[in-house]
Design a protein around this motif. Structure first.
Motif, short mmCIF file in Angstrom:
data_model
loop_
_atom_site.label_atom_id
_atom_site.label_comp_id
_atom_site.label_asym_id
_atom_site.label_seq_id
_atom_site.Cartn_x
_atom_site.Cartn_y
_atom_site.Cartn_z
N GLU A 195 -17.15 -11.22 5.96
CA GLU A 195 -16.89 -10.81 4.58
C GLU A 195 -15.63 -9.94 4.53
OE1 GLU A 195 -19.12 -11.86 1.97
OE2 GLU A 195 -19.70 -13.09 3.70
N ILE A 196 -14.84 -10.13 3.49
CA ILE A 196 -13.62 -9.35 3.29
C ILE A 196 -13.72 -8.63 1.96
CG2 ILE A 196 -11.11 -9.40 3.08
CD1 ILE A 196 -11.09 -12.01 4.65
N TYR A 197 -13.60 -7.32 2.01
CA TYR A 197 -13.64 -6.50 0.81
C TYR A 197 -12.24 -5.92 0.59
CZ TYR A 197 -18.65 -6.76 1.74
OH TYR A 197 -19.94 -7.20 1.98
N ILE A 198 -11.68 -6.15 -0.57
CA ILE A 198 -10.31 -5.71 -0.85
C ILE A 198 -10.34 -4.78 -2.07
CG2 ILE A 198 -7.96 -6.41 -1.43
CD1 ILE A 198 -8.57 -9.12 -0.11
N ILE A 199 -9.89 -3.55 -1.85
CA ILE A 199 -9.89 -2.53 -2.91
C ILE A 199 -8.45 -2.26 -3.31
CG2 ILE A 199 -10.54 -0.17 -3.52
CD1 ILE A 199 -12.73 -0.41 -1.33
N ILE A 200 -8.13 -2.53 -4.56
CA ILE A 200 -6.76 -2.45 -5.06
C ILE A 200 -6.66 -1.40 -6.15
CG2 ILE A 200 -4.98 -3.70 -6.36
CD1 ILE A 200 -5.81 -6.24 -4.95
N GLY A 201 -5.64 -0.54 -6.05
CA GLY A 201 -5.34 0.41 -7.11
C GLY A 201 -4.30 -0.17 -8.05
N GLU A 202 -4.64 -0.26 -9.32
CA GLU A 202 -3.71 -0.86 -10.28
C GLU A 202 -2.44 -0.03 -10.45
OE1 GLU A 202 -5.90 -1.45 -13.88
OE2 GLU A 202 -7.30 -2.88 -12.96
N ASN A 203 -2.50 1.25 -10.10
CA ASN A 203 -1.34 2.14 -10.21
C ASN A 203 -0.75 2.50 -8.85
OD1 ASN A 203 -1.37 2.82 -13.25
ND2 ASN A 203 -3.48 3.17 -12.64
N ASP A 204 -0.99 1.64 -7.87
CA ASP A 204 -0.49 1.87 -6.52
C ASP A 204 1.02 1.62 -6.47
OD1 ASP A 204 -0.01 1.94 -3.77
OD2 ASP A 204 -1.89 0.92 -3.29
N GLU A 205 1.78 2.65 -6.11
CA GLU A 205 3.23 2.53 -6.01
C GLU A 205 3.69 2.24 -4.59
OE1 GLU A 205 5.01 6.05 -7.66
OE2 GLU A 205 3.94 5.88 -9.57
N THR A 206 2.76 2.17 -3.65
CA THR A 206 3.10 1.93 -2.25
C THR A 206 2.86 0.48 -1.85
OG1 THR A 206 2.56 4.23 -1.69
CG2 THR A 206 2.62 2.65 0.12
N VAL A 207 1.71 -0.05 -2.23
CA VAL A 207 1.38 -1.46 -2.00
C VAL A 207 1.37 -2.15 -3.36
CG1 VAL A 207 -0.37 -3.09 -1.22
CG2 VAL A 207 0.05 -1.00 0.09
N ASN A 208 2.18 -3.17 -3.51
CA ASN A 208 2.32 -3.86 -4.79
C ASN A 208 1.03 -4.60 -5.14
OD1 ASN A 208 2.90 -5.79 -6.83
ND2 ASN A 208 5.05 -5.79 -6.29
N PRO A 209 0.25 -4.10 -6.13
CA PRO A 209 -1.03 -4.73 -6.43
C PRO A 209 -0.89 -6.13 -7.01
CG PRO A 209 -0.55 -3.00 -8.04
CD PRO A 209 0.51 -2.93 -6.98
N GLU A 210 0.13 -6.35 -7.82
CA GLU A 210 0.29 -7.66 -8.45
C GLU A 210 0.62 -8.73 -7.43
OE1 GLU A 210 3.27 -6.36 -11.05
OE2 GLU A 210 1.87 -5.57 -12.53
N LEU A 211 1.48 -8.39 -6.47
CA LEU A 211 1.85 -9.35 -5.43
C LEU A 211 0.64 -9.69 -4.57
CD1 LEU A 211 4.04 -10.98 -4.04
CD2 LEU A 211 4.62 -8.96 -2.69
N LEU A 212 -0.13 -8.68 -4.20
CA LEU A 212 -1.30 -8.91 -3.37
C LEU A 212 -2.31 -9.81 -4.08
CD1 LEU A 212 -2.86 -8.40 -0.78
CD2 LEU A 212 -3.70 -6.26 -1.77
N LEU A 213 -2.48 -9.61 -5.37
CA LEU A 213 -3.45 -10.39 -6.13
C LEU A 213 -3.09 -11.88 -6.14
CD1 LEU A 213 -4.11 -7.98 -9.13
CD2 LEU A 213 -5.81 -8.77 -7.46
N THR A 214 -1.81 -12.20 -6.05
CA THR A 214 -1.40 -13.61 -6.04
C THR A 214 -1.79 -14.31 -4.75
OG1 THR A 214 0.81 -13.19 -5.09
CG2 THR A 214 0.59 -13.06 -7.50
#
Length: 248
Positions: A195-214
């Protein structure tokens, strides 16, 4: 061997912290989880109480170091929880030692490599750290939190700053150079059997959340969680992260 702490009984959770952090960042989560899990926290090379002699700490070398700890503790398999750089190490472990990984939890991290802009920023950050670590820490740590959270988590920001300022310069630069060299490990999103659990911060300025979501495939073994945090979801959204970890 890397400095580490072990507590509790049950399924094994291995916590891997991010850049300029240490095992101390996990204290609150460990306090909540140790009654139901065996929890291992590890200071990555050049951070906390773990020394380093390497000029570059690649994610693969750190993965080997982490597995050495588990071998010493006679632990065959565990769930790995990585924040930021710790997530990069978790991905390396999943690729190099898949039989040692039960589940993966990525907190504000990514399977992607640095782009050229980020690679250049890593080298500039190393130079800045060599000249003025306090200045680097003072500027960078608050920006890890979402702007609307910085006042609320002022004490946490100071806590992280204190940990960061104790990081030796060689540890800072070795980690920056190692992160700069990491390859694309997005294949684990398709190949990993657990199982892979991915926790994303919508206001993350270090890891691009939009790119990761793609990148994230629609797969029954991938569990995606988004929140309004910045890069520090395990602090900014503590209860949500605790609930996710408690469900593993």
């Amino acid at each position: 061997m890397l400095n580490h702490e072990i507590t509790g009984k049950g399924k094994t959770l291995v916590f891997l912290h991010g850049f300029l952090e240490s095992i101390k960042i996990w204290d609150s989560l460990v306090g909540k989880l140790r009654n139901d899990y065996q929890v291992i926290t590890i200071d990555l090379p050049g951070h906390g109480k773990s020394d380093t002699t390497r000029d570059i700490n690649t994610m693969e070398e750190i993965a080997d170091d982490v597995i050495e700890v588990l071998n010493d503790l006679k632990i065959d398999k565990a769930t790995f929880i990585g924040h930021s750089m710790g997530g990069y190490v978790t991905c390396a472990i999943a690729e190099l030692y898949p039989n040692r990984v039960e589940n993966i939890v990525l907190i504000n991290s990514s399977t992607l490599p640095d782009d050229e802009t980020k690679k250049n920023q890593r080298l500039k950050a190393c130079k800045t750290a060599q000249e003025n670590l306090k200045g680097l820490v003072t500027v960078s740590i608050p920006s890890l939190f979402a702007a609307h959270h910085r006042e609320k988590f002022r004490d946490s920001i100071e806590f992280i700053k204190d940990i960061a300022l104790k990081t030796p310069i060689n540890g800072v630069c070795a980690a920056l150079k190692g992160m700069r060299e990491r390859p694309d490990r997005s294949s684990i999103l398709y190949d990993f059997k657990g199982e892979i659990y991915i926790i994303i911060g919508e206001n993350d300025e270090t890891v691009n959340p939009e790119l990761l979501l793609t990148l994230i495939p629609n797969s029954p073994n991938i569990h995606l969680f988004t929140n309004k945090s910045g890069h520090m979801a395990y602090i900014e959204n503590f209860d949500d992260v605790l609930a996710i970890l408690s469900s593993i």
